[in-house]
Design a protein around this motif. Structure first.
Motif, PDB file in Angstrom:
ATOM      1  N   GLN A 109       0.872  -1.173   0.000  1.00  0.00           N
ATOM      2  CA  GLN A 109       0.000   0.000   0.000  1.00  0.00           C
ATOM      3  C   GLN A 109       0.904   1.216   0.000  1.00  0.00           C
ATOM      4  OE1 GLN A 109      -1.831   0.761   3.790  1.00  0.00           O
ATOM      5  NE2 GLN A 109      -3.599   1.819   2.913  1.00  0.00           N
ATOM      6  N   THR A 110       0.631   2.168  -0.866  1.00  0.00           N
ATOM      7  CA  THR A 110       1.422   3.386  -0.835  1.00  0.00           C
ATOM      8  C   THR A 110       0.835   4.281   0.249  1.00  0.00           C
ATOM      9  OG1 THR A 110       1.790   3.134  -3.195  1.00  0.00           O
ATOM     10  CG2 THR A 110       2.390   5.258  -2.214  1.00  0.00           C
ATOM     11  N   SER A 111       1.672   4.578   1.237  1.00  0.00           N
ATOM     12  CA  SER A 111       1.220   5.295   2.419  1.00  0.00           C
ATOM     13  C   SER A 111       2.290   6.315   2.792  1.00  0.00           C
ATOM     14  CB  SER A 111       1.005   4.279   3.551  1.00  0.00           C
ATOM     15  OG  SER A 111       0.522   4.909   4.716  1.00  0.00           O
ATOM     16  N   GLN A 112       2.166   6.884   3.965  1.00  0.00           N
ATOM     17  CA  GLN A 112       3.268   7.683   4.497  1.00  0.00           C
ATOM     18  C   GLN A 112       3.619   7.057   5.836  1.00  0.00           C
ATOM     19  OE1 GLN A 112       1.563  11.804   4.202  1.00  0.00           O
ATOM     20  NE2 GLN A 112       3.382  12.096   2.926  1.00  0.00           N
ATOM     21  N   TYR A 113       4.874   7.102   6.180  1.00  0.00           N
ATOM     22  CA  TYR A 113       5.293   6.423   7.394  1.00  0.00           C
ATOM     23  C   TYR A 113       5.896   7.415   8.378  1.00  0.00           C
ATOM     24  CZ  TYR A 113       7.747   3.060  10.358  1.00  0.00           C
ATOM     25  OH  TYR A 113       8.226   2.352  11.420  1.00  0.00           O
ATOM     26  N   GLU A 143      -2.671   8.271   2.151  1.00  0.00           N
ATOM     27  CA  GLU A 143      -2.449   6.910   1.660  1.00  0.00           C
ATOM     28  C   GLU A 143      -3.551   6.550   0.686  1.00  0.00           C
ATOM     29  OE1 GLU A 143      -2.220   4.720   5.371  1.00  0.00           O
ATOM     30  OE2 GLU A 143      -4.353   4.293   5.325  1.00  0.00           O
ATOM     31  N   GLU A 144      -3.543   5.316   0.228  1.00  0.00           N
ATOM     32  CA  GLU A 144      -4.574   4.883  -0.719  1.00  0.00           C
ATOM     33  C   GLU A 144      -5.376   3.759  -0.091  1.00  0.00           C
ATOM     34  OE1 GLU A 144      -2.815   3.009  -4.137  1.00  0.00           O
ATOM     35  OE2 GLU A 144      -1.231   2.103  -2.930  1.00  0.00           O
ATOM     36  N   ASP A 145      -6.621   3.641  -0.534  1.00  0.00           N
ATOM     37  CA  ASP A 145      -7.474   2.581  -0.029  1.00  0.00           C
ATOM     38  C   ASP A 145      -7.127   1.266  -0.729  1.00  0.00           C
ATOM     39  OD1 ASP A 145      -9.448   1.509   1.553  1.00  0.00           O
ATOM     40  OD2 ASP A 145     -11.013   2.898   0.899  1.00  0.00           O
ATOM     41  N   ALA A 146      -7.539   0.166  -0.118  1.00  0.00           N
ATOM     42  CA  ALA A 146      -7.387  -1.152  -0.745  1.00  0.00           C
ATOM     43  C   ALA A 146      -8.664  -1.459  -1.531  1.00  0.00           C
ATOM     44  CB  ALA A 146      -7.162  -2.199   0.333  1.00  0.00           C
ATOM     45  N   PRO A 175      -8.073   7.943  -2.697  1.00  0.00           N
ATOM     46  CA  PRO A 175      -7.265   8.695  -1.726  1.00  0.00           C
ATOM     47  C   PRO A 175      -7.851   8.651  -0.321  1.00  0.00           C
ATOM     48  CG  PRO A 175      -7.929  10.104  -3.568  1.00  0.00           C
ATOM     49  CD  PRO A 175      -8.681   8.830  -3.698  1.00  0.00           C
ATOM     50  N   LEU A 176      -6.987   8.412   0.637  1.00  0.00           N
ATOM     51  CA  LEU A 176      -7.388   8.409   2.041  1.00  0.00           C
ATOM     52  C   LEU A 176      -6.495   9.349   2.811  1.00  0.00           C
ATOM     53  CD1 LEU A 176      -7.520   4.613   3.070  1.00  0.00           C
ATOM     54  CD2 LEU A 176      -9.439   6.076   2.438  1.00  0.00           C
TER      55      LEU A 176
END
Ligand SMILES: Nc1ncnc2c1ncn2[C@@H]1O[C@H](COP(=O)(O)OP(=O)(O)OP(=O)(O)O)[C@@H](O)[C@H]1O
Ligand SMILES: [Mg+2]
Ligand SMILES: [Mg+2]
Length: 504
Positions: A109-113, A143-146, A175-176
């Motif tokens: 998942q492309t997110s931010q950490y 982040e993005e949703d699944a 987009p989330l």
């Protein structure tokens, strides 16, 4: 030891549990942004489309497909961050959160950490009795949703016992923004209420910011509810569980309550709470184990190499700040002052969901007091009777404004107004039309009134005598007779004047 179906010791009564343990909550809220397209590609996103019709190579994770950041989504994330009193990062990167599950076509998942776009904020949350609890925000990240799995066949409720599973990638890549609180302490026995009020306050903020339709029932807003107990407010934090994807305000409250009772039972029995995710069950308000929670390192987070960092300029951030709409709490304070309601009146209005309705009714020409009287009185009573929300009654603020104007101009009285209300609610049209169709207008022409008065005077000569003798007390009986003769449509004040004039 008695155990529940989910294999935990019998629950401890909530009140007992919070007398002996201090609950700490942590809430992660995911909100789907209402952008036209997805987070990293031009696929459209709209609710209820045919499965797998809103995809691109990027959102399907096809080899070689390259993502591009959606600028509107970044702007929305900044808006949310600012509304929550956060700092906005000068530069931040996306990260890959790696895990394997069919609803994540890229296997990450492309997110931010460690570099969220917004961090270190707070939200003051108002409880139903007016108490304010400050919730510290740790971060808000993009982040993005699944996608969405549907498990078919097999034994009911057993995901891995399903005959087969379907997957819809329309939601993949939507987009989330995920908003994460710091551990919320100091709520004590009111932890469930604080959790609920916080999520509700966020939902209201998303709506006025216009970043999401924020409809809980559509899953636009989902909360993960973390909870731990500790022996005293001075003790170090206990082990938390994380109840996933709770999607109504009431469920947020119930999930907290249940976990307090469940964890207290485990601790009472000398056991240890396992750090795990849990599922919430709407039917009975219980939770059941999900998976033992991965530590962050299991996700092998690393910076997303296919995307450049996001570096919102300070000018842009200030521009966004300057165009933020009035937020719900500030609006409530302003209206409270403008309308001059007592604190308790205002709270009742807010809790009844009548704020917008009263504001619109005032805009339609009613005084705040009159608008409140209708919505919190007669209409609240009818809504309760029909078991519907105030806003779902078949009457608009404009119609209430019109009704009140009919009363103010003396064309109908309060009692008739309730009949007009019946007519409007029954779909007979606007108040004016109902008055005309039902012939409800106050008899203001003196002609027919005088006729009725003379008849009443003739029928009760003894009263006329008494009044002539200087005792005005019994005049009410004459007025009553006239009102009856005109089916309540006369203006009682005018009738009184005319009767006294007539008697002389
Ligand atoms: N001991 C604790 N008791 C209650 N809440 C806690 C405790 N420790 C942390 N929390 C809260 O739990 C939430 C954890 O969310 P966070 O997103 O940081 O991590 P995560 O749940 O491990 O990750 P993921 O996003 O993958 O679910 C935060 O709101 C945090 O404040
Ligand atoms: Mg979490
Ligand atoms: Mg999280």
């Amino acid at each position: 030891m008695t155990t529940t179906t989910h294999g935990t010791p019998a629950l401890v009564a909530y009140d007992d549990a919070v007398r002996r343990y201090d609950p700490v909550i942590g809430i992660e809220v995911h909100v789907e942004l209402g952008t036209r397209t997805k987070m990293f590609c031009a696929a459209e996103q709209s609710f209820g489309a045919e499965p797998n019709t809103q995809t691109t190579p990027v959102s399907l994770g096809l080899p070689g497909a390259l993502p591009v950041v959606n600028g509107t989504a970044v702007e929305y994330a900044i808006r949310i961050g600012l509304a929550l009193n956060c700092q906005i990062a000068e530069t931040c990167r996306f990260a890959r959160k790696n895990y394997f599950y069919p609803d994540v076509p890229k296997n990450f998942q492309t997110s931010q950490y460690d570099e969220p776009i917004a961090f270190e904020g707070f939200l003051d949350v108002e409880l139903e009795d007016g108490t304010v609890h400050r919730v510290e925000i740790e971060r808000a990240h993009m982040e993005e949703d699944a996608g969405k799995n549907t498990h078919v066949g097999g034994s009911a409720g057993r995901i891995h016992g399903a005959e087969y599973s379907l997957v819809d990638y329309n939601r993949a890549g939507v987009p989330l923004v995920e908003i994460v609180t710091k551990p919320i302490t100091g709520a004590g026995e009111r932890a469930p209420e604080v959790a609920r009020a916080y999520v509700q306050a966020l939902r209201d903020i998303f709506r006025v910011l216009d970043v999401s339709e924020a409809r809980m029932e559509r899953g636009n807003v989902r909360a993960d509810v973390n909870l731990s107990l500790r022996p005293t407010p001075e003790s170090p934090l206990g082990t938390r569980t994380e109840t996933k994807n709770v999607n109504s305000f009431r469920s947020v409250e119930r999930a907290v309550r249940y976990e307090v009772s469940r964890q207290a039972a485990i601790l009472d029995a000398g056991g240890t709470v396992i750090q795990e995710t849990r599922h919430f069950h709407e039917e009975d308000g219980s939770t059941s184990p999900g998976r033992v929670k991965s530590d962050a390192e299991d996700y092998r987070y690393f910076p997303e190499p296919d995307l450049v960092p996001v570096a919102p300029s300070r000018e842009w951030v200030e521009e966004i700040r300057a165009t933020l709409p009035e937020l719900p709490q500030a609006r409530r304070r302003r209206l409270h002052d403008e309308w001059g309601f007592a604190d308790a009146e205002m709270r009742d209005v807010v809790n009844a969901g009548a704020l917008d309705l009263i504001e619109a009714t005032v805009a339609a020409g009613a005084t705040p007091a009159a608008a409140r009287k209708w919505w919190m009185g007669e209409l609240a009573r009818r809504a309760k009777q029909d078991e519907v929300e105030l806003a779902d009654l078949a009457i608009t603020p404009a119609q209430i404004g019109e009704l009140q104007q009919l009363v103010d101009s003396g064309r109908i009285n309060d009692k008739i107004a309730r009949q007009v209300l019946d007519g409007v609610l029954a779909g007979e049209g606007d108040p004016e039309a109902v008055v005309a169709a039902r012939g409800l207008e106050v008899v203001s022409d003196d002609g027919p009134l005088l006729e009725a008065i003379d008849a009443a005077l003739a029928a009760q000569p003894d009263i006329v005598e008494k009044v002539r003798g200087g005792n005005q007390g019994p005049v009410g009986a004459i007025i009553g007779a006239v009102m009856k003769a005109t089916r309540g449509q006369a203006d009682a004040k005018r009738v009184r004047e005319l009767v006294l004039e007539r008697i002389g």
